[in-house]
Design a protein around this motif. Structure first.
Motif, PDB file in Angstrom:
ATOM      1  N   ASP A 104       0.831  -1.200   0.000  1.00  0.00           N
ATOM      2  CA  ASP A 104       0.000   0.000   0.000  1.00  0.00           C
ATOM      3  C   ASP A 104       0.868   1.252   0.000  1.00  0.00           C
ATOM      4  N   ALA A 105       0.345   2.323  -0.588  1.00  0.00           N
ATOM      5  CA  ALA A 105       0.987   3.632  -0.448  1.00  0.00           C
ATOM      6  C   ALA A 105       1.023   4.015   1.036  1.00  0.00           C
ATOM      7  N   PHE A 106       1.960   4.877   1.379  1.00  0.00           N
ATOM      8  CA  PHE A 106       2.144   5.262   2.782  1.00  0.00           C
ATOM      9  C   PHE A 106       0.839   5.793   3.396  1.00  0.00           C
ATOM     10  N   LEU A 107       0.138   6.654   2.668  1.00  0.00           N
ATOM     11  CA  LEU A 107      -1.079   7.251   3.238  1.00  0.00           C
ATOM     12  C   LEU A 107      -2.222   6.234   3.336  1.00  0.00           C
ATOM     13  N   VAL A 108      -2.239   5.285   2.421  1.00  0.00           N
ATOM     14  CA  VAL A 108      -3.244   4.206   2.507  1.00  0.00           C
ATOM     15  C   VAL A 108      -2.994   3.392   3.777  1.00  0.00           C
ATOM     16  N   ALA A 208       7.163  16.170  -9.608  1.00  0.00           N
ATOM     17  CA  ALA A 208       7.544  16.017  -8.204  1.00  0.00           C
ATOM     18  C   ALA A 208       7.762  17.351  -7.499  1.00  0.00           C
ATOM     19  N   SER A 209       8.150  18.388  -8.240  1.00  0.00           N
ATOM     20  CA  SER A 209       8.367  19.694  -7.611  1.00  0.00           C
ATOM     21  C   SER A 209       7.098  20.223  -6.947  1.00  0.00           C
ATOM     22  N   PHE A 210       5.943  19.772  -7.444  1.00  0.00           N
ATOM     23  CA  PHE A 210       4.661  20.316  -6.964  1.00  0.00           C
ATOM     24  C   PHE A 210       3.708  19.255  -6.424  1.00  0.00           C
ATOM     25  N   ASP A 211       4.062  18.004  -6.450  1.00  0.00           N
ATOM     26  CA  ASP A 211       3.100  16.955  -6.099  1.00  0.00           C
ATOM     27  C   ASP A 211       2.762  16.976  -4.606  1.00  0.00           C
ATOM     28  N   HIS A 212       1.467  17.119  -4.325  1.00  0.00           N
ATOM     29  CA  HIS A 212       0.937  17.067  -2.962  1.00  0.00           C
ATOM     30  C   HIS A 212      -0.154  15.993  -2.925  1.00  0.00           C
ATOM     31  N   LEU A 213      -0.401  15.427  -1.755  1.00  0.00           N
ATOM     32  CA  LEU A 213      -1.534  14.513  -1.561  1.00  0.00           C
ATOM     33  C   LEU A 213      -2.408  15.057  -0.445  1.00  0.00           C
ATOM     34  N   GLY A 214      -3.713  14.742  -0.517  1.00  0.00           N
ATOM     35  CA  GLY A 214      -4.597  15.240   0.542  1.00  0.00           C
ATOM     36  C   GLY A 214      -5.985  14.643   0.457  1.00  0.00           C
ATOM     37  N   PRO A 215      -6.824  14.940   1.478  1.00  0.00           N
ATOM     38  CA  PRO A 215      -8.157  14.335   1.579  1.00  0.00           C
ATOM     39  C   PRO A 215      -9.294  15.225   1.063  1.00  0.00           C
ATOM     40  N   ALA A 224     -10.707  16.891   9.006  1.00  0.00           N
ATOM     41  CA  ALA A 224      -9.721  16.882  10.090  1.00  0.00           C
ATOM     42  C   ALA A 224      -9.395  15.452  10.521  1.00  0.00           C
ATOM     43  N   LEU A 225     -10.421  14.626  10.604  1.00  0.00           N
ATOM     44  CA  LEU A 225     -10.223  13.221  10.986  1.00  0.00           C
ATOM     45  C   LEU A 225      -9.233  12.554  10.027  1.00  0.00           C
ATOM     46  N   ALA A 226      -9.445  12.767   8.735  1.00  0.00           N
ATOM     47  CA  ALA A 226      -8.567  12.154   7.738  1.00  0.00           C
ATOM     48  C   ALA A 226      -7.162  12.732   7.815  1.00  0.00           C
ATOM     49  N   TYR A 227      -7.069  14.052   7.868  1.00  0.00           N
ATOM     50  CA  TYR A 227      -5.754  14.705   7.855  1.00  0.00           C
ATOM     51  C   TYR A 227      -4.920  14.289   9.073  1.00  0.00           C
ATOM     52  N   ASN A 228      -5.554  14.210  10.228  1.00  0.00           N
ATOM     53  CA  ASN A 228      -4.819  13.793  11.428  1.00  0.00           C
ATOM     54  C   ASN A 228      -4.283  12.369  11.278  1.00  0.00           C
ATOM     55  N   ALA A 229      -5.082  11.499  10.650  1.00  0.00           N
ATOM     56  CA  ALA A 229      -4.643  10.109  10.479  1.00  0.00           C
ATOM     57  C   ALA A 229      -3.505  10.001   9.465  1.00  0.00           C
ATOM     58  N   GLU A 246       1.120  17.330  13.874  1.00  0.00           N
ATOM     59  CA  GLU A 246       0.524  18.594  14.326  1.00  0.00           C
ATOM     60  C   GLU A 246      -0.986  18.480  14.127  1.00  0.00           C
ATOM     61  N   PRO A 247      -1.676  17.911  15.123  1.00  0.00           N
ATOM     62  CA  PRO A 247      -3.094  17.627  14.928  1.00  0.00           C
ATOM     63  C   PRO A 247      -3.927  18.892  14.782  1.00  0.00           C
ATOM     64  N   VAL A 248      -4.995  18.767  14.005  1.00  0.00           N
ATOM     65  CA  VAL A 248      -5.931  19.880  13.830  1.00  0.00           C
ATOM     66  C   VAL A 248      -7.279  19.461  14.408  1.00  0.00           C
TER      67      VAL A 248
END
Lengths: 466, 66
Positions: A104-108, A208-215, A224-229, A246-248
């Motif tokens: 799995d990918a790290f975030l998965v 890669a210079s700009f690649d971001h991942l997010g929920p 917030a639940l997803a981002y914290n995890a 850095e939890p939100v």
């Protein structure tokens, strides 16, 4: 009862033993089977995996153990994230020939450790190079607020799966706006964190210079639940700058936040609804201050060139061998990107640093900047041109006009949906969003403001009519 | 100075990197190169001195226990 699940409420029910994750999974699988054809969001449904993960969650609850904050929450990911045993398509026919991912990918993996249940992989523009998800190989993704309209892209399937209530949380990627554009067009919340915040390991790169991942999510608490995890140290992503978790929280508290509206580049080049959305948020907050993000249009130009060059370089072996197998929408852009003079790209990278230095100075004076997320509501599928300020321009690349200058310098952004788009005069009441932009690493401020806007009722995910 | 000719440039640059270009793809490639040229012209409008370094910075390694 609303057909839209709250992930946070669902996890609380499952952790308390009042609901079974296995039942939730069966409901979701049945719903996806019945309704996915309407949106074309899922390209792969991982039913066996979902059932096994749900059973494991239920077994932990039965044994008196806590499965985690996302216990039993159904999730899905853009099909550029590795899922063990599944071929990572990245929206490309070419990748069908690739072996299944071994891990799995790290975030998965982070979401699985938090108790989430993986339902599958979602449609996208080929290799993430687009803002519309009109994928030639897998078909266009359809917007739940108007099925003849685009979902936005490149994370179109991720936005639609949430907007349509198929799952409450999904992941996407954002290189030039690919989370914020579909979030805006589908009327849901999306987070593009600071560049370097979340690990990208196991996600198919684009530039890669700009690649971001997010929920993506339908409310701030779930975002917030997803981002914290998702936060976790990964020494194997060289771009990650680990600062500790850095939890939100989704607590509506904006005391002391200095907020301003972006003018200049962000106040032209779009339709009236884009600016009406920003004004609605500013009015609700009592914000009148204007700031200029200097050289934003130049930053966008730099992002355009760097993206072309980096994306093309990644795919050069296949561009040499099998250009006919690329999506026609991306092929010629990739081919051209492979041919850019080095000077153009290097100058763009130097401009990026100079532009960043100027832009960051703004945050000495303000904490959050408001800007449009997209220049208009969702265009129709297949629409090539659109009129803006009296000129007919290509509809697709212009969708990133307000997002590209921000991801170019890695600032964190929440795309916030206008709760009642018809009231601000959007065509056919179609959704539109606003970018909430902060200084690097200040995601917590964005969440405080997002929760406040949700509490005021000015921002929330509008329900699709059908 | 001759004007930039994206199609002619594409044919030569593709040869330099061993990229076969199908003639049917050339109009689209030239169109995208023309667009990139306009973006590059915008980028050129910002004067940058010799101290203006490129954005990505190579990191030699991370400290253990980071």
């Amino acid at each position: 009862m609303s057909r839209f699940l709250s992930a946070a409420a669902l996890a609380a029910e499952i952790r308390a033993g009042r609901r079974k994750a296995a039942e939730v999974v069966e409901e979701r699988l049945a719903d996806i089977a019945a309704r996915n054809a309407l949106s074309n969001a899922f390209t792969e449904v991982t039913a066996a995996r979902a059932r096994a993960e749900a059973a494991a969650v239920d077994a932990q609850v039965a044994a008196g153990r806590d499965p985690g904050p996302m216990a039993g929450v159904p999730v899905a990911v853009k099909n550029l994230f590795d899922l063990a045993g599944v071929t990572t398509l990245a929206g490309a026919k070419i990748e069908r020939d690739s072996p299944p991912a071994r891990a799995d990918a790290f975030l998965v993996e982070r979401m699985r450790q938090a108790g989430a249940v993986m339902l599958g992989a979602l449609n996208m523009d080929e290799y993430a190079y687009g803002f519309t998800t009109e994928n030639e190989h897998f078909g266009p993704c359809r917007n739940p607020h108007g099925r003849e309209r685009i979902a936005g892209g490149s994370s179109g399937g991720s936005a639609v799966a949430v907007a349509d209530g198929l799952v409450p949380i999904t992941l996407g990627s954002d290189t030039n706006g690919s989370i914020r554009v579909p979030a805006s067009l589908c009327g849901i919340w999306g987070l593009k964190p600071t560049y370097g915040r979340l690990s990208r390991r196991g996600a198919f790169l684009f530039a890669a210079s700009f690649d971001h991942l997010g929920p993506f999510a339908r409310d701030v608490a779930d975002l917030a639940l997803a981002y914290n995890a998702l936060q976790g140290d990964d020494p194997l992503d060289h771009a990650q700058q680990w600062r500790g978790v850095e939890p939100v929280s989704a607590v509506a508290e904006i005391g002391g936040l200095r907020i301003a509206v972006a003018d200049d580049h962000f106040a032209r080049g779009g339709h009236a609804e884009a600016f009406a959305a920003v004004e609605a948020v500013a009015r609700a907050l009592g914000v009148t201050r204007r700031v200029t993000i200097p050289d934003a249009a130049l930053g966008r130009a730099a992002a355009f060139l760097i993206t072309m060059a980096e994306g093309a370089n990644l795919h050069l072996p296949n561009l040499r061998r099998r250009p006919q197998d690329f999506d026609r929408a991306t092929r010629d852009r990739f081919l051209a990107g492979a041919l850019l003079p080095a000077h153009w790209v290097q100058q763009a990278q130097r401009l990026r640093a100079a532009y960043q230095a100027k832009a960051l100075r703004l945050f000495d004076e303000v904490d959050v900047i408001l800007a449009p997320a997209t220049p208009y509501v969702a265009p129709r599928i297949g629409q090539d041109m659109i009129e803006v300020d009296g000129s007919r321009i290509p509809v697709r690349p212009n969708l990133g006009v307000y997002t590209q200058p921000i991801s170019c310098i890695g600032l964190p952004v929440i795309a916030a949906p206008i709760a009642e788009p018809a009231r601000i005069g959007t065509p056919e009441g179609l959704p539109i969003g606003v970018q909430l932009i902060a200084a690097p690493w200040q995601e917590a401020r964005l969440f405080r403001l997002a929760a406040h806007l949700e509490k005021l009722g000015v921002c929330a995910a509008p329900e699709p009519k059908a | 100075m001759p004007e930039f000719d994206p199609a002619a440039y594409a044919a030569q640059a593709a040869a330099a990197i061993g990229l076969p270009l199908d003639p049917a793809h050339l109009p689209g490639v030239a169109m995208n190169l023309g667009l990139a040229a306009r973006m590059a012209a915008l980028v050129e409008t910002l004067p940058l001195g010799p101290a203006a370094e490129a954005a990505p910075v190579f990191v030699a390694g991370r400290e253990k226990g980071r």
